[in-house]
Write a protein that holds these residues in place. Structure first.
Motif, PDB file in Angstrom:
ATOM      1  N   SER A 118       0.777  -1.321  -0.037  1.00  0.00           N
ATOM      2  CA  SER A 118       0.256   0.066   0.044  1.00  0.00           C
ATOM      3  C   SER A 118       0.726   1.301   0.012  1.00  0.00           C
ATOM      4  CB  SER A 118      -0.979  -0.096   1.258  1.00  0.00           C
ATOM      5  OG  SER A 118      -0.293   0.035   2.481  1.00  0.00           O
ATOM      6  N   THR A 119       2.228   1.164   0.098  1.00  0.00           N
ATOM      7  CA  THR A 119       3.094   2.243   0.233  1.00  0.00           C
ATOM      8  C   THR A 119       4.286   1.741  -0.100  1.00  0.00           C
ATOM      9  OG1 THR A 119       3.895   4.051   1.458  1.00  0.00           O
ATOM     10  CG2 THR A 119       3.750   1.937   2.667  1.00  0.00           C
ATOM     11  N   TYR A 120       5.090   2.630  -1.075  1.00  0.00           N
ATOM     12  CA  TYR A 120       6.419   2.295  -1.520  1.00  0.00           C
ATOM     13  C   TYR A 120       7.186   1.706  -0.334  1.00  0.00           C
ATOM     14  CZ  TYR A 120       9.827   2.072  -5.290  1.00  0.00           C
ATOM     15  OH  TYR A 120      10.675   1.743  -6.256  1.00  0.00           O
ATOM     16  N   PRO A 121       8.222   0.673  -0.692  1.00  0.00           N
ATOM     17  CA  PRO A 121       8.958   0.217   0.244  1.00  0.00           C
ATOM     18  C   PRO A 121      10.073   1.138   0.902  1.00  0.00           C
ATOM     19  CG  PRO A 121       9.058  -1.318  -1.692  1.00  0.00           C
ATOM     20  CD  PRO A 121       8.348  -0.129  -2.149  1.00  0.00           C
ATOM     21  N   PRO A 122      10.210   1.377   2.208  1.00  0.00           N
ATOM     22  CA  PRO A 122      10.984   2.376   2.833  1.00  0.00           C
ATOM     23  C   PRO A 122      12.363   2.084   2.583  1.00  0.00           C
ATOM     24  CG  PRO A 122      10.130   0.891   4.307  1.00  0.00           C
ATOM     25  CD  PRO A 122       9.410   0.502   3.145  1.00  0.00           C
ATOM     26  N   PHE A 123      13.372   2.825   2.804  1.00  0.00           N
ATOM     27  CA  PHE A 123      14.684   2.764   2.964  1.00  0.00           C
ATOM     28  C   PHE A 123      15.372   1.592   3.579  1.00  0.00           C
ATOM     29  CE2 PHE A 123      19.150   3.806   3.689  1.00  0.00           C
ATOM     30  CZ  PHE A 123      19.563   4.167   2.445  1.00  0.00           C
ATOM     31  N   ALA A 124      15.837   0.755   2.975  1.00  0.00           N
ATOM     32  CA  ALA A 124      16.455  -0.659   3.749  1.00  0.00           C
ATOM     33  C   ALA A 124      15.186  -1.676   4.053  1.00  0.00           C
ATOM     34  CB  ALA A 124      17.115  -0.401   4.979  1.00  0.00           C
ATOM     35  N   ALA A 125      14.169  -1.453   3.248  1.00  0.00           N
ATOM     36  CA  ALA A 125      13.100  -2.594   3.179  1.00  0.00           C
ATOM     37  C   ALA A 125      13.480  -4.042   2.864  1.00  0.00           C
ATOM     38  CB  ALA A 125      12.024  -2.209   2.280  1.00  0.00           C
ATOM     39  N   ASN A 126      12.921  -4.972   3.519  1.00  0.00           N
ATOM     40  CA  ASN A 126      13.387  -6.429   3.411  1.00  0.00           C
ATOM     41  C   ASN A 126      12.044  -7.259   3.263  1.00  0.00           C
ATOM     42  OD1 ASN A 126      13.216  -7.925   6.213  1.00  0.00           O
ATOM     43  ND2 ASN A 126      13.669  -5.953   6.532  1.00  0.00           N
ATOM     44  N   VAL A 127      12.458  -8.513   2.442  1.00  0.00           N
ATOM     45  CA  VAL A 127      11.255  -9.439   2.304  1.00  0.00           C
ATOM     46  C   VAL A 127      12.080 -10.714   2.757  1.00  0.00           C
ATOM     47  CG1 VAL A 127      10.150 -10.739   0.861  1.00  0.00           C
ATOM     48  CG2 VAL A 127      10.128  -8.429   0.327  1.00  0.00           C
ATOM     49  N   ARG A 128      11.278 -11.412   3.581  1.00  0.00           N
ATOM     50  CA  ARG A 128      11.960 -12.983   3.979  1.00  0.00           C
ATOM     51  C   ARG A 128      11.232 -14.028   3.765  1.00  0.00           C
ATOM     52  NH1 ARG A 128      12.633 -10.977   9.630  1.00  0.00           N
ATOM     53  NH2 ARG A 128      11.505 -12.711  10.285  1.00  0.00           N
ATOM     54  N   LEU A 129      11.586 -14.921   3.092  1.00  0.00           N
ATOM     55  CA  LEU A 129      11.128 -16.199   2.794  1.00  0.00           C
ATOM     56  C   LEU A 129      11.912 -17.268   3.673  1.00  0.00           C
ATOM     57  CD1 LEU A 129      10.939 -14.397   0.072  1.00  0.00           C
ATOM     58  CD2 LEU A 129       9.926 -16.678  -0.859  1.00  0.00           C
ATOM     59  N   GLU A 130      10.989 -17.491   4.754  1.00  0.00           N
ATOM     60  CA  GLU A 130      11.199 -18.842   5.819  1.00  0.00           C
ATOM     61  C   GLU A 130      10.633 -20.044   5.148  1.00  0.00           C
ATOM     62  OE1 GLU A 130      11.641 -15.766   9.338  1.00  0.00           O
ATOM     63  OE2 GLU A 130       9.892 -17.128   9.336  1.00  0.00           O
ATOM     64  N   THR A 131      11.431 -21.119   5.585  1.00  0.00           N
ATOM     65  CA  THR A 131      11.041 -22.651   5.561  1.00  0.00           C
ATOM     66  C   THR A 131      10.835 -23.177   6.976  1.00  0.00           C
ATOM     67  OG1 THR A 131      13.125 -23.366   5.104  1.00  0.00           O
ATOM     68  CG2 THR A 131      11.684 -22.796   3.106  1.00  0.00           C
ATOM     69  N   PHE A 132       9.961 -24.030   6.961  1.00  0.00           N
ATOM     70  CA  PHE A 132       9.866 -24.798   8.215  1.00  0.00           C
ATOM     71  C   PHE A 132       9.119 -26.173   8.041  1.00  0.00           C
ATOM     72  CE2 PHE A 132       8.698 -20.442   9.055  1.00  0.00           C
ATOM     73  CZ  PHE A 132       9.018 -20.154  10.424  1.00  0.00           C
ATOM     74  N   THR A 133       9.876 -27.089   9.001  1.00  0.00           N
ATOM     75  CA  THR A 133       8.909 -28.391   8.807  1.00  0.00           C
ATOM     76  C   THR A 133       8.440 -28.739  10.197  1.00  0.00           C
ATOM     77  OG1 THR A 133      11.198 -29.348   9.748  1.00  0.00           O
ATOM     78  CG2 THR A 133      11.089 -29.230   7.343  1.00  0.00           C
ATOM     79  N   ASN A 134       7.508 -29.899  10.311  1.00  0.00           N
ATOM     80  CA  ASN A 134       6.805 -30.103  11.356  1.00  0.00           C
ATOM     81  C   ASN A 134       7.196 -31.681  11.593  1.00  0.00           C
ATOM     82  OD1 ASN A 134       5.176 -31.711   9.507  1.00  0.00           O
ATOM     83  ND2 ASN A 134       3.444 -30.619   9.828  1.00  0.00           N
ATOM     84  N   ALA A 135       6.335 -32.311  12.728  1.00  0.00           N
ATOM     85  CA  ALA A 135       6.797 -33.691  13.081  1.00  0.00           C
ATOM     86  C   ALA A 135       6.544 -34.813  11.969  1.00  0.00           C
ATOM     87  CB  ALA A 135       6.002 -33.772  14.414  1.00  0.00           C
ATOM     88  N   THR A 136       5.492 -34.271  11.110  1.00  0.00           N
ATOM     89  CA  THR A 136       5.021 -35.549   9.919  1.00  0.00           C
ATOM     90  C   THR A 136       6.306 -35.032   8.702  1.00  0.00           C
ATOM     91  OG1 THR A 136       3.269 -33.954   9.323  1.00  0.00           O
ATOM     92  CG2 THR A 136       3.134 -35.946  10.767  1.00  0.00           C
ATOM     93  N   ASN A 137       6.981 -34.156   8.859  1.00  0.00           N
ATOM     94  CA  ASN A 137       7.993 -33.668   7.463  1.00  0.00           C
ATOM     95  C   ASN A 137       7.114 -32.999   6.439  1.00  0.00           C
ATOM     96  OD1 ASN A 137      10.679 -33.707   6.728  1.00  0.00           O
ATOM     97  ND2 ASN A 137      10.641 -35.272   5.498  1.00  0.00           N
TER      98      ASN A 137
END
Length: 199
Positions: A118-137
């Motif tokens: 909704s607004t342009y990325p500010p100075f030093a903006a970041n996007v993170r993509l994280e991966t997770f696993t659970n007990a059943t893989n």
């Protein structure tokens, strides 16, 4: 916003016929502000807000179509998805991978994932993509922008099954980039007008 464009071109000594890029213009203002440097002529708080809104609209509008997303960001999405698949199958041993980019990368990446910007990325903006696993893989992906979890459309929550995330991203990855980017045997080229800013 056309009158503002013409006024800024005049104040910044840019030819009135030169191409104008709202995102780059606002990025310039952001960088100067972050470094506490003097602003260009005719830039006040109201002008900065208008530049922000115009830049936000520009990047969201440009990446509305699947074609723009495929050609503009498909290859990066392919790398990111490949990293996650590599972690899943054991071929990628990295725990953390960092890519340095620009606001003109962050905003289109969000647009390509249909994450509202909704607004342009500010100075030093970041996007993170994280991966997770659970007990059943089962493997999950979570997208964060500025540290805040985002729900990618098509995912039931911020934690999205990797297979579901892949099915959302895969249509945006070109199988033959050179062929898709060509038009009658010629490749699209982006011409950038160089302008000298006097401040």
């Amino acid at each position: 916003v056309r009158p503002l464009e013409l006024r800024l071109k005049q104040q910044w000594q840019i030819p009135s016929t030169a191409k104008w890029d709202w995102a780059s213009s606002f990025s310039l203002v952001q960088c100067l502000d972050a470094e506490k440097l003097p602003m260009p002529p005719a830039v006040d708080a109201a002008t900065t807000q208008t530049l922000n809104e115009a830049a936000t609209f520009e990047v969201n509008y440009f990446y509305m179509t699947t074609l723009a997303r495929r050609l503009g960001f498909g290859r990066l999405l392919s790398v990111l998805l490949g990293n996650m698949r590599g972690a899943q199958n054991g071929r990628n041993q990295y725990k953390y991978q960092l890519y340095s980019a620009h606001d003109t990368t962050v905003a289109p990446l969000l647009a390509s994932l249909s994450v509202p910007c909704s607004t342009y990325p500010p100075f030093a903006a970041n996007v993170r993509l994280e991966t997770f696993t659970n007990a059943t893989n089962n493997w999950f992906v979570r997208v964060l922008y500025q540290g805040a979890p985002q729900v990618v459309p098509g995912c039931p929550s911020e934690f999205c099954l990797l297979d579901t995330f892949a099915s959302i991203v895969q249509p945006l990855i070109p199988t033959n980039y050179a062929a898709e980017c060509s038009m009658h045997g010629r490749h699209y080229a982006h011409e950038h007008d160089a302008a000298t800013h006097p401040w």
